[in-house]
Motif scaffolding. Sequence first.
Motif, PDB file in Angstrom:
ATOM      1  N   PHE A  48       0.820  -1.126   0.074  1.00 15.17           N
ATOM      2  CA  PHE A  48      -0.139  -0.043  -0.047  1.00 15.17           C
ATOM      3  C   PHE A  48       0.891   1.210  -0.039  1.00 15.17           C
ATOM      4  CE2 PHE A  48      -3.600  -2.637   1.328  1.00 15.17           C
ATOM      5  CZ  PHE A  48      -4.797  -2.202   0.608  1.00 15.17           C
ATOM      6  N   LEU A  49       1.856   1.056   0.856  1.00 14.19           N
ATOM      7  CA  LEU A  49       2.909   2.201   0.752  1.00 14.19           C
ATOM      8  C   LEU A  49       3.443   2.641  -0.538  1.00 14.19           C
ATOM      9  CD1 LEU A  49       4.266   4.623   2.543  1.00 14.19           C
ATOM     10  CD2 LEU A  49       5.939   2.962   2.814  1.00 14.19           C
ATOM     11  N   VAL A  50       4.057   1.830  -1.446  1.00 13.40           N
ATOM     12  CA  VAL A  50       4.643   1.726  -2.613  1.00 13.40           C
ATOM     13  C   VAL A  50       3.662   2.147  -3.465  1.00 13.40           C
ATOM     14  CG1 VAL A  50       5.684   0.407  -4.575  1.00 13.40           C
ATOM     15  CG2 VAL A  50       6.332   0.032  -2.105  1.00 13.40           C
ATOM     16  N   ILE A  51       2.257   1.582  -3.199  1.00 13.48           N
ATOM     17  CA  ILE A  51       1.258   2.326  -4.357  1.00 13.48           C
ATOM     18  C   ILE A  51       0.951   3.566  -3.998  1.00 13.48           C
ATOM     19  CG2 ILE A  51      -0.971   1.990  -5.228  1.00 13.48           C
ATOM     20  CD1 ILE A  51      -0.686  -1.173  -4.710  1.00 13.48           C
ATOM     21  N   SER A  52       1.048   3.924  -2.937  1.00  8.38           N
ATOM     22  CA  SER A  52       0.613   5.351  -2.578  1.00  8.38           C
ATOM     23  C   SER A  52       1.760   6.319  -2.826  1.00  8.38           C
ATOM     24  CB  SER A  52       0.458   5.490  -1.107  1.00  8.38           C
ATOM     25  OG  SER A  52      -0.096   6.849  -0.729  1.00  8.38           O
ATOM     26  N   VAL A  53       3.101   5.872  -2.960  1.00 13.73           N
ATOM     27  CA  VAL A  53       4.094   6.630  -3.183  1.00 13.73           C
ATOM     28  C   VAL A  53       4.276   7.022  -4.847  1.00 13.73           C
ATOM     29  CG1 VAL A  53       6.679   6.844  -3.601  1.00 13.73           C
ATOM     30  CG2 VAL A  53       5.598   6.307  -1.202  1.00 13.73           C
ATOM     31  N   VAL A  54       4.064   5.909  -5.407  1.00  8.74           N
ATOM     32  CA  VAL A  54       4.085   5.866  -7.017  1.00  8.74           C
ATOM     33  C   VAL A  54       2.639   6.858  -7.516  1.00  8.74           C
ATOM     34  CG1 VAL A  54       3.590   4.579  -9.045  1.00  8.74           C
ATOM     35  CG2 VAL A  54       5.054   3.825  -7.402  1.00  8.74           C
ATOM     36  N   THR A  55       1.654   6.705  -6.895  1.00  6.83           N
ATOM     37  CA  THR A  55       0.644   7.399  -7.274  1.00  6.83           C
ATOM     38  C   THR A  55       0.799   8.899  -7.060  1.00  6.83           C
ATOM     39  OG1 THR A  55      -0.845   6.952  -5.538  1.00  6.83           O
ATOM     40  CG2 THR A  55      -1.058   5.826  -7.541  1.00  6.83           C
ATOM     41  N   THR A  56       1.329   9.193  -5.846  1.00  7.68           N
ATOM     42  CA  THR A  56       1.593  10.520  -5.541  1.00  7.68           C
ATOM     43  C   THR A  56       2.405  11.414  -6.469  1.00  7.68           C
ATOM     44  OG1 THR A  56       0.961  10.173  -3.220  1.00  7.68           O
ATOM     45  CG2 THR A  56       2.165  12.097  -3.618  1.00  7.68           C
ATOM     46  N   TRP A  57       3.581  10.465  -6.794  1.00 10.75           N
ATOM     47  CA  TRP A  57       4.777  11.214  -7.255  1.00 10.75           C
ATOM     48  C   TRP A  57       4.423  11.238  -8.878  1.00 10.75           C
ATOM     49  CZ3 TRP A  57       9.764   8.251  -5.166  1.00 10.75           C
ATOM     50  CH2 TRP A  57      10.117   8.664  -3.908  1.00 10.75           C
ATOM     51  N   THR A  58       3.522  10.430  -9.210  1.00  9.37           N
ATOM     52  CA  THR A  58       3.010  10.563 -10.721  1.00  9.37           C
ATOM     53  C   THR A  58       1.895  11.433 -10.927  1.00  9.37           C
ATOM     54  OG1 THR A  58       1.527   9.010 -10.425  1.00  9.37           O
ATOM     55  CG2 THR A  58       3.726   8.181 -11.455  1.00  9.37           C
ATOM     56  N   GLY A  59       1.354  12.283  -9.968  1.00  9.30           N
ATOM     57  CA  GLY A  59       0.466  13.432  -9.986  1.00  9.30           C
ATOM     58  C   GLY A  59      -0.815  12.889  -9.876  1.00  9.30           C
ATOM     59  N   ASN A  60      -0.925  11.512  -9.504  1.00 12.87           N
ATOM     60  CA  ASN A  60      -2.521  11.063  -9.274  1.00 12.87           C
ATOM     61  C   ASN A  60      -2.819  10.597  -8.106  1.00 12.87           C
ATOM     62  OD1 ASN A  60      -2.513  11.115 -12.473  1.00 12.87           O
ATOM     63  ND2 ASN A  60      -1.378   9.277 -12.384  1.00 12.87           N
ATOM     64  N   ALA A  61      -2.753  11.541  -7.094  1.00 16.67           N
ATOM     65  CA  ALA A  61      -2.675  11.262  -5.549  1.00 16.67           C
ATOM     66  C   ALA A  61      -4.088  10.922  -5.369  1.00 16.67           C
ATOM     67  CB  ALA A  61      -2.187  12.301  -4.733  1.00 16.67           C
ATOM     68  N   ASP A  62      -5.168  11.601  -6.135  1.00 19.03           N
ATOM     69  CA  ASP A  62      -6.443  11.240  -5.950  1.00 19.03           C
ATOM     70  C   ASP A  62      -6.980   9.762  -6.100  1.00 19.03           C
ATOM     71  OD1 ASP A  62      -6.657  13.614  -4.979  1.00 19.03           O
ATOM     72  OD2 ASP A  62      -7.300  14.675  -6.908  1.00 19.03           O
ATOM     73  N   ASN A  63      -6.042   8.939  -6.881  1.00 17.45           N
ATOM     74  CA  ASN A  63      -6.518   7.806  -7.707  1.00 17.45           C
ATOM     75  C   ASN A  63      -6.188   6.526  -6.501  1.00 17.45           C
ATOM     76  OD1 ASN A  63      -7.206   9.082  -9.904  1.00 17.45           O
ATOM     77  ND2 ASN A  63      -5.475   8.276 -10.735  1.00 17.45           N
ATOM     78  N   PHE A  64      -5.695   7.201  -5.298  1.00 18.15           N
ATOM     79  CA  PHE A  64      -5.397   5.981  -4.356  1.00 18.15           C
ATOM     80  C   PHE A  64      -5.513   6.667  -2.720  1.00 18.15           C
ATOM     81  CE2 PHE A  64      -2.841   2.584  -2.090  1.00 18.15           C
ATOM     82  CZ  PHE A  64      -3.490   1.677  -2.402  1.00 18.15           C
TER      83      PHE A  64
END
Length: 143
Positions: A48-64
């Motif tokens: 969950f942490l890795v997915i959250s970091v990736v979605t945050t860094w790619t600019g899609n923080a609202d997707n997770f």
Amino acid sequence: MSTTHVHESTTADIDDEHGTLVRSLSAVLPGPLGSIIATVVVLVSLVFLVISVVTTWTGNADNFLPLFQVFVAGTVVSLNAIYARKTFSYVITLIGAILWLWVSVTPFLPFWQVVLQAVTVTIMAAGLVFSLAAVAQSKKPRF
């Protein structure tokens, strides 16, 4: 000559000191089952942490899930699971963390968002306290 009566602590007094919730959470899991469950909890938290970091860094923080909540909840639950791996006493902390993550992504009015987050963080903290007490209880001999 006056004698004083000293109250000796018995196992019944000790059991009454802790609630039935702590006693039930202090049951020791058989064999390596506790370590396996704790490992799964830690691995899921890391995923969950890795997915959250990736979605945050790619600019899609609202997707997770929000990165801060995932980091805090995952850290608290993982450390609690590692410490209490012989018991499943961290279940309340786990439930509180899941509820906190759910409240974090569910749109509520700002007042209710703050209230519900405070309640779920309190549940998570109470679960941590119960878990620590249950681990201490599980290390005491039972007669």
